[in-house]
Design an enzyme around this catalytic site. Structure first.
Site, PDB file in Angstrom:
ATOM      1  N   TYR D  59       0.857  -1.185   0.000  1.00  0.00           N
ATOM      2  CA  TYR D  59       0.000   0.000   0.000  1.00  0.00           C
ATOM      3  C   TYR D  59       0.891   1.232   0.000  1.00  0.00           C
ATOM      4  CZ  TYR D  59      -3.967  -3.054   1.113  1.00  0.00           C
ATOM      5  OH  TYR D  59      -4.934  -4.021   1.074  1.00  0.00           O
ATOM      6  N   GLU D  60       0.416   2.295  -0.633  1.00  0.00           N
ATOM      7  CA  GLU D  60       1.293   3.439  -0.871  1.00  0.00           C
ATOM      8  C   GLU D  60       1.703   4.159   0.408  1.00  0.00           C
ATOM      9  OE1 GLU D  60      -1.243   5.390  -3.639  1.00  0.00           O
ATOM     10  OE2 GLU D  60      -2.399   6.417  -2.108  1.00  0.00           O
TER      11      GLU D  60
END
Lengths: 265, 276, 276, 265
Positions: D59-60
């Site tokens: 996930y960023e």
């Protein structure tokens, strides 16, 4: 001035000890200092153990705000990491902390330092056919550019303090006023050179290094002979205060601890 | 995806004659065991990249593995010169050594750019330095917003990156702790990567959610090499052998003495690290 | 060098009308307490920088503090729109809001460049995106070695950077743990910086030699603000109030309802964090 | 097809459930996947909990290789960090992991997706006078450029699957062959769009999205009506296999756990 001998009631000291003590005094308690290995590391840790207990010492291995109990042999000894506030990647060290302009003082040595405080740590002789291949620039070219001020320390000899360096590894004052600015720099550059004979500072007008203080027992001729250009002396030439008993004691203890630590296999 | 292999197999499989090889570890975690295996397998014409060549490249250069060195500081830290490096540069023994010389800041930026998939790195660097004059791989780039001119260097993109680390878990994830140098960048910038580790454990036991971990899927080979960084050190495992660094000055000063040392301690020594 | 001050004094001293302010925290550790203090002190004409404006900037925008927003993703995460942001952009209430719109990759690179003292950042980004068309601060730079053309954005150099963290020691050194976002970059890229913390402790108790620590000498003000990230969260202290994020959709949808909420929960609330 | 009702002896499911299941099947056990919040996150975690236990989810927010027990509401919920192999700074995430080319699949949604799989998450209407101001690009423009392949998921309607997006936030196939390459990209771009009615894939020649599989119980007219361009159907049109009992059970358990977790205050 051999270590331990007595000379007129003063505490006795070696030229190297005086050099280290004089260099340590150029550091302030609120400095954030990028420390080179060897003489700079000695001076910085002496400062931390005497008049500048809060000085922040940074080594290019990524150790931020480190407090080594013994002098590191290398720039990345375990001691540095174990006593640091934190240890960051080397990329971060150079990008955020050095290039980001967070370091007030850089402390460098050099094989050659010239009259404008340019530093050579690359080659003696021609680059492509060197007489002596030196280790190279390491962190120095950007320490010289990015730290707010630069201190230099070296043993004084005409081979080291030369008229013109064979190779400018790290820019000092170029060939005079305006050269740093022309190279895109806004930092002060070298403000002090500490040798085992004297202190030299750049002339505010010409940027040429001028002797501003002679160490106790050193005369002008000694300095002239040991300097590779026609060195000038400041009008108000000071005498460097000798090391205090406390400074010497702390320095000698530091050396003793260090020798013991590095003797092991 | 990381495979567990012996150090011998890792070098045989991933390091080829003529490769560009980066072996990193900033004073700490220097992959000596891997370097010795490269010497034993007699790789030739390597382009060696490393910020601080240190004893590890002094040995590779003296053993005749290198054609070119890309570096920023080539000394024996706190001791003096690297005599094998100097002998190669000053007198071409055992072979001439081409130098590409940078500063630390530029080398770090070049690894950063390599790991980040960029072709070049920008830095405020080399201001007034003659390094610009002797290294054609130092160029300029102009800020499109301010017009400022900055230094640029090509990204490092080694064929093989080799680092040493404390430990791997059984999936091949690797923990690096202490002075982490440019190890992560080296692995990520390289086409192939070998990580030697002190040990393989069931649980990495990473102390913090932000610990420096190289995931297994970013590594090609993991090889066990206990004390694989000696005479450098491994934080939490063993200390730096400063006495050997000092002794190296004498060992390496003389060609015959160096060759005797190499024969005894590298060439006739078995490979470190057993197959898993 | 960090000084311990109350949050009220920190904002009074370091945040001025018209400033460019970056308040970061990527979902985690969002400095809500500091934002509420800015609203209470009625700062105006701020240029707000933040990757994910989130509820924190929705509130600042709705309260009339902002003139411009520099951002990359302006939604209520997992819930929907930021209604105050949309009301400002679509209908100019309470004031028109100028937008400078980037991608996350570019915002992160811009913080990186700011922290690194560079005037611009280079990235492989915006390929084929219309964002290039509407944002004049997306330019190009050419690799001096390969000729490749890459995207460039100006570095972020905020007047003030504000972040929240777990704790500070008595010297003012700060530990950040968990999702660390761009907090370090924000502090280092900014001319002035405020860090709010959950607590001040005798020993930071950093779990690893490589923990994310902001040294006191890189910070201007440290202010204690317990639960200062609520409804965001602080790893190791308290959890994200997801229910409030969901409820915000309703609260913020209507101007009067928003103003009632702001009056009750921000304007008439005392400042969080006591002087030390 | 309402959840829980019975239809000809099969396990029953909703269109959304089928969409998630079909999307999850596009992921492989050896994928390294950059996960967007919402539907992509559901599909990726379903894949991890069924046929792809070793899939690496990123996930960023910087959480590498995370294994959340419940679906995160935001891209940076505590759950993601606590179950991750490690959590890195956001700068590192975008520079080393995404831009560095280490991610095999990017998984995106969008308010508008056009016939060439370009994605709009910025505005409906004119940029300077928008009808609807959408959240914006976030990580998507570079996910679309740097991941080896891109998957897209969206509910099928003529407002979402449009002939031409109002704004290209993230490049798909531009206006046909060669456009990605002209933009400097070497990655494949969108390879699959999963909706609640069907699967669409880019035609190898024209790059236009073509229906390649209809979900069970969906006919061509439904798709034509719900698509904003004259959509084509592949010659060999498949029928999407319905969710298995296991897939549905795992998905419903995941939802139940998630609802319970997010209900708290």
């Amino acid at each position: 001035m051999s270590k331990g001998s007595d000379e007129g009631g003063h505490v006795d000291f070696t030229p190297d000890e005086l050099m280290t003590v004089a260099a340590s005094r150029a550091l302030r308690n609120d400095d954030v200092c990028f420390v080179g290995i060897g003489a700079p590391s000695e001076a910085c840790n002496l400062a931390r153990l005497t008049h500048a207990p809060d000085i922040v010492l940074i080594y290019e291995s990524g150790t931020l705000q480190t407090r080594p109990d013994v002098l590191p042999l290398s720039i990345g000894d375990g001691e540095l990491c174990e006593t640091a506030l934190t240890t960051v990647p080397v990329v971060e060290m150079f990008q955020y902390w050095l290039q980001g302009g967070r370091i007030s003082k850089g402390f460098l040595g050099g094989a050659q330092i010239d009259r404008f405080a340019n530093i050579n740590t690359t080659v003696i002789g021609d680059y492509d056919a060197p007489k002596v291949r030196l280790p190279g620039g390491g962190g120095a070219p950007e320490i010289a550019g990015s730290c707010h001020e630069v201190l230099i320390t070296a043993r004084h000899s005409a081979r080291t303090l030369v008229d013109t360096v064979d190779f400018v590894t790290s820019l000092g004052h170029g060939s005079g006023p305006g050269d740093r600015e022309a190279a895109g720099l806004t930092t002060a550059g070298p403000v002090l050179v500490v040798t085992d004979l004297c202190l030299l500072e750049p002339d505010p007008e010409t940027r040429e290094l001028v002797v501003t203080s002679l160490h106790p027992g050193v005369d002008r001729d000694q300095v002239v002979t040991a300097t590779g250009w026609e060195v000038r002396f400041a009008d108000e030439l000071a005498t460097t205060p000798p090391p205090t008993a406390e400074e010497l004691q702390v320095l000698r203890d530091l050396h003793a601890r260090t020798e013991q630590a590095h003797a092991g296999g | 995806m990381a495979e567990f292999v012996s150090l011998r197999d890792a070098v045989a499989r991933y390091v080829h004659d003529g490769d560009t090889v980066a072996m990193e570890g900033f004073t700490h975690l220097i992959p000596f065991a891997a370097a010795h295996e490269i010497i034993r397998q007699r790789r030739r014409n390597l382009t060696l990249i490393r910020m601080t060549p240190d004893l590890v490249y002094d040995q590779l250069i003296g053993a005749g593995c290198a054609r070119k060195l890309v570096f920023s500081w080539g000394g024996n830290p706190g001791v003096g010169s690297l005599h094998r490096l100097r002998d190669a540069v000053e007198r071409g023994w055992p072979a001439p050594l081409e130098l590409e010389e940078h500063s630390h800041a530029a080398m770090a930026a070049a690894y950063h750019a390599g790991a980040a998939g960029l072709p070049f790195a920008t830095l405020r660097g080399y201001a007034g330095s003659d390094l610009r004059r002797v290294n054609p791989n130092i160029a300029s780039v102009t800020c499109p917003f301010t017009g400022e001119v900055l230094a640029a260097v090509p990204a490092h993109r080694p064929d093989v990156g080799i680092v040493h680390a404390q430990r791997a878990d059984r999936a091949g994830n690797v923990l690096v702790e202490g002075i982490v140098g440019v190890q992560k960048e080296t692995v990520l910038a390289s086409t192939r990567s070998i990580v030697t580790v002190e040990e393989i454990v069931d649980d990495l036991a990473a102390p913090s959610p932000n610990s420096v971990v190289l995931p297994a899927w970013a590594i090609d080979a993991v090889a066990v090499a206990p004390r694989g960084a000696t005479p450098s050190y491994a934080h939490g495992y063993y200390e730096r052998d400063n006495a050997f660094y000092i002794a190296w000055d004498e060992i390496s000063r003389d060609r015959e003495q160096f060759e005797a040392w190499l024969g005894e301690h590298v060439l006739s020594a078995g490979p470190t690290g057993a197959p898993v």
